[in-house]
Design a protein around this motif. Structure first.
Motif, PDB file in Angstrom:
ATOM      1  N   ARG A 108       0.843  -1.197   0.000  1.00 43.55           N
ATOM      2  CA  ARG A 108       0.000   0.000   0.000  1.00 43.55           C
ATOM      3  C   ARG A 108       0.883   1.254   0.000  1.00 43.55           C
ATOM      4  O   ARG A 108       0.623   2.211  -0.754  1.00 43.55           O
ATOM      5  N   ASP A 109       1.927   1.246   0.811  1.00 40.27           N
ATOM      6  CA  ASP A 109       2.844   2.393   0.842  1.00 40.27           C
ATOM      7  C   ASP A 109       3.542   2.563  -0.507  1.00 40.27           C
ATOM      8  O   ASP A 109       3.701   3.694  -0.995  1.00 40.27           O
ATOM      9  N   GLU A 110       3.944   1.446  -1.097  1.00 41.86           N
ATOM     10  CA  GLU A 110       4.613   1.502  -2.400  1.00 41.86           C
ATOM     11  C   GLU A 110       3.654   2.046  -3.475  1.00 41.86           C
ATOM     12  O   GLU A 110       4.045   2.873  -4.299  1.00 41.86           O
ATOM     13  N   LEU A 111       2.392   1.572  -3.436  1.00 37.19           N
ATOM     14  CA  LEU A 111       1.405   2.069  -4.392  1.00 37.19           C
ATOM     15  C   LEU A 111       1.158   3.565  -4.183  1.00 37.19           C
ATOM     16  O   LEU A 111       1.043   4.327  -5.157  1.00 37.19           O
ATOM     17  N   ALA A 112       1.061   3.986  -2.909  1.00 42.26           N
ATOM     18  CA  ALA A 112       0.853   5.409  -2.626  1.00 42.26           C
ATOM     19  C   ALA A 112       2.046   6.230  -3.121  1.00 42.26           C
ATOM     20  O   ALA A 112       1.873   7.316  -3.697  1.00 42.26           O
ATOM     21  N   GLN A 113       3.251   5.697  -2.932  1.00 42.98           N
ATOM     22  CA  GLN A 113       4.449   6.394  -3.382  1.00 42.98           C
ATOM     23  C   GLN A 113       4.466   6.485  -4.912  1.00 42.98           C
ATOM     24  O   GLN A 113       4.746   7.534  -5.479  1.00 42.98           O
ATOM     25  N   ARG A 114       4.132   5.369  -5.579  1.00 43.98           N
ATOM     26  CA  ARG A 114       4.084   5.380  -7.044  1.00 43.98           C
ATOM     27  C   ARG A 114       3.013   6.349  -7.549  1.00 43.98           C
ATOM     28  O   ARG A 114       3.217   7.062  -8.529  1.00 43.98           O
ATOM     29  N   GLU A 115       1.861   6.342  -6.866  1.00 45.70           N
ATOM     30  CA  GLU A 115       0.776   7.249  -7.249  1.00 45.70           C
ATOM     31  C   GLU A 115       1.226   8.701  -7.095  1.00 45.70           C
ATOM     32  O   GLU A 115       0.967   9.547  -7.961  1.00 45.70           O
ATOM     33  N   ALA A 116       1.916   8.985  -5.973  1.00 46.52           N
ATOM     34  CA  ALA A 116       2.406  10.349  -5.751  1.00 46.52           C
ATOM     35  C   ALA A 116       3.431  10.728  -6.815  1.00 46.52           C
ATOM     36  O   ALA A 116       3.404  11.856  -7.354  1.00 46.52           O
ATOM     37  N   GLU A 117       4.321   9.789  -7.152  1.00 43.76           N
ATOM     38  CA  GLU A 117       5.322  10.065  -8.190  1.00 43.76           C
ATOM     39  C   GLU A 117       4.647  10.263  -9.544  1.00 43.76           C
ATOM     40  O   GLU A 117       5.010  11.170 -10.313  1.00 43.76           O
ATOM     41  N   ALA A 118       3.623   9.421  -9.840  1.00 37.03           N
ATOM     42  CA  ALA A 118       2.913   9.558 -11.113  1.00 37.03           C
ATOM     43  C   ALA A 118       2.178  10.894 -11.160  1.00 37.03           C
ATOM     44  O   ALA A 118       2.146  11.577 -12.204  1.00 37.03           O
ATOM     45  N   GLU A 119       1.568  11.283 -10.027  1.00 29.08           N
ATOM     46  CA  GLU A 119       0.875  12.569  -9.970  1.00 29.08           C
ATOM     47  C   GLU A 119       1.860  13.707 -10.174  1.00 29.08           C
ATOM     48  O   GLU A 119       1.591  14.662 -10.917  1.00 29.08           O
ATOM     49  N   LYS A 120       3.030  13.592  -9.526  1.00 27.27           N
ATOM     50  CA  LYS A 120       4.058  14.634  -9.656  1.00 27.27           C
ATOM     51  C   LYS A 120       4.536  14.719 -11.114  1.00 27.27           C
ATOM     52  O   LYS A 120       4.658  15.807 -11.678  1.00 27.27           O
ATOM     53  N   ARG A 121       4.757  13.531 -11.752  1.00 28.84           N
ATOM     54  CA  ARG A 121       5.184  13.520 -13.150  1.00 28.84           C
ATOM     55  C   ARG A 121       4.084  14.086 -14.051  1.00 28.84           C
ATOM     56  O   ARG A 121       4.351  14.853 -14.976  1.00 28.84           O
ATOM     57  N   GLY A 122       2.835  13.698 -13.734  1.00 33.32           N
ATOM     58  CA  GLY A 122       1.722  14.216 -14.535  1.00 33.32           C
ATOM     59  C   GLY A 122       1.601  15.722 -14.420  1.00 33.32           C
ATOM     60  O   GLY A 122       1.363  16.434 -15.410  1.00 33.32           O
ATOM     61  N   ARG A 123       1.750  16.249 -13.194  1.00 33.08           N
ATOM     62  CA  ARG A 123       1.695  17.698 -12.998  1.00 33.08           C
ATOM     63  C   ARG A 123       2.847  18.389 -13.739  1.00 33.08           C
ATOM     64  O   ARG A 123       2.666  19.453 -14.344  1.00 33.08           O
ATOM     65  N   ALA A 124       4.022  17.721 -13.657  1.00 32.99           N
ATOM     66  CA  ALA A 124       5.177  18.308 -14.348  1.00 32.99           C
ATOM     67  C   ALA A 124       4.941  18.328 -15.851  1.00 32.99           C
ATOM     68  O   ALA A 124       5.231  19.335 -16.529  1.00 32.99           O
ATOM     69  N   VAL A 125       4.402  17.215 -16.390  1.00 33.25           N
ATOM     70  CA  VAL A 125       4.129  17.150 -17.827  1.00 33.25           C
ATOM     71  C   VAL A 125       3.059  18.170 -18.189  1.00 33.25           C
ATOM     72  O   VAL A 125       3.161  18.884 -19.200  1.00 33.25           O
ATOM     73  N   ALA A 126       1.996  18.264 -17.357  1.00 35.07           N
ATOM     74  CA  ALA A 126       0.934  19.236 -17.626  1.00 35.07           C
ATOM     75  C   ALA A 126       1.487  20.661 -17.586  1.00 35.07           C
ATOM     76  O   ALA A 126       1.120  21.525 -18.409  1.00 35.07           O
ATOM     77  N   LYS A 127       2.381  20.899 -16.628  1.00 36.35           N
ATOM     78  CA  LYS A 127       2.978  22.230 -16.509  1.00 36.35           C
ATOM     79  C   LYS A 127       3.827  22.528 -17.735  1.00 36.35           C
ATOM     80  O   LYS A 127       3.756  23.632 -18.299  1.00 36.35           O
ATOM     81  N   LEU A 128       4.612  21.532 -18.178  1.00 36.88           N
ATOM     82  CA  LEU A 128       5.446  21.730 -19.364  1.00 36.88           C
ATOM     83  C   LEU A 128       4.575  21.947 -20.595  1.00 36.88           C
ATOM     84  O   LEU A 128       4.866  22.817 -21.436  1.00 36.88           O
ATOM     85  N   GLU A 129       3.475  21.169 -20.694  1.00 37.98           N
ATOM     86  CA  GLU A 129       2.573  21.347 -21.837  1.00 37.98           C
ATOM     87  C   GLU A 129       1.933  22.738 -21.787  1.00 37.98           C
ATOM     88  O   GLU A 129       1.801  23.421 -22.811  1.00 37.98           O
ATOM     89  N   HIS A 130       1.528  23.142 -20.596  1.00 37.53           N
ATOM     90  CA  HIS A 130       0.926  24.463 -20.447  1.00 37.53           C
ATOM     91  C   HIS A 130       1.923  25.546 -20.828  1.00 37.53           C
ATOM     92  O   HIS A 130       1.581  26.513 -21.547  1.00 37.53           O
ATOM     93  N   GLU A 131       3.145  25.407 -20.347  1.00 34.09           N
ATOM     94  CA  GLU A 131       4.176  26.390 -20.679  1.00 34.09           C
ATOM     95  C   GLU A 131       4.439  26.406 -22.178  1.00 34.09           C
ATOM     96  O   GLU A 131       4.620  27.448 -22.787  1.00 34.09           O
ATOM     97  N   ALA A 132       4.425  25.195 -22.757  1.00 30.83           N
ATOM     98  CA  ALA A 132       4.658  25.129 -24.203  1.00 30.83           C
ATOM     99  C   ALA A 132       3.511  25.791 -24.948  1.00 30.83           C
ATOM    100  O   ALA A 132       3.731  26.511 -25.938  1.00 30.83           O
ATOM    101  N   GLN A 133       2.282  25.591 -24.491  1.00 33.04           N
ATOM    102  CA  GLN A 133       1.139  26.220 -25.130  1.00 33.04           C
ATOM    103  C   GLN A 133       1.176  27.728 -24.934  1.00 33.04           C
ATOM    104  O   GLN A 133       0.845  28.506 -25.828  1.00 33.04           O
ATOM    105  N   VAL A 134       1.553  28.154 -23.752  1.00 30.80           N
ATOM    106  CA  VAL A 134       1.636  29.585 -23.482  1.00 30.80           C
ATOM    107  C   VAL A 134       2.679  30.217 -24.394  1.00 30.80           C
ATOM    108  O   VAL A 134       2.465  31.278 -24.970  1.00 30.80           O
TER     109      VAL A 134
END
Length: 168
Positions: A108-134
């Protein structure tokens, strides 16, 4: 001589008669004594038999008590063995459940950690996409209009060179 002979004959006769009477008396006493001895021996034999029976019943009772004690000890050992076995099984099951719980918690801790990392990567990708669109489409800052609504009031620049219209 006549009187000596008669006296002698009477003496011999009385001795013979006395010996016969004494032998009868002795025989009678010896028979009664023999019968009494036989009766006493029979009584002694009966007492011996009774003694042997009492000893046999005593030994049987003692053997029965020893057998009962042995069976009680055996049952107690079996009960203690079963109790120990059940305790061991319960302890093993407890250890197994604890191990499973620990593994599930780690998973459960490993899944939560992976989920947090995936969320962080997703936010980073979304931020990069947003910056690229801007960068690509211009200034899209959020501002308030006269009525207090939030919206994109900036003028997007068109990308003329790839003919993509700017978002509205």
């Amino acid at each position: 001589m006549d009187s000596i002979a008669v006296l002698m004959a009477v003496a011999i006769g009385s001795v013979v008669l006395a010996s016969i009477v004494l032998s009868f008396i002795y025989a009678r006493q010896s028979r009664t004594a023999a019968m009494r001895i036989a009766a006493l021996e029979a009584e002694a034999n009966e007492h011996q038999k009774q003694l042997h029976r009492l000893e046999a019943t005593h030994l049987k009772a003692k053997n029965d008590l020893e057998l009962e004690h042995h069976n009680l000890a055996k049952r107690a050992r079996e009960e203690h063995y079963k109790e120990g076995l059940q305790h061991g099984v319960a302890s093993s099951q407890k250890d197994h459940l604890i191990e499973i719980t620990n593994l599930r918690a780690a998973h459960r801790d490993e899944l939560a950690q992976r989920e947090a990392e995936a969320e962080k990567r997703g936010r980073a990708v979304a931020k990069l996409e947003h910056e690229a669109q801007v960068k690509a489409f211009g200034d899209t800052t959020l501002r308030k209009d006269r009525k207090g609504r939030r919206g994109n009031l900036g003028q997007p620049q068109k990308l003329y060179w790839i003919s993509i219209p700017a978002p509205r």
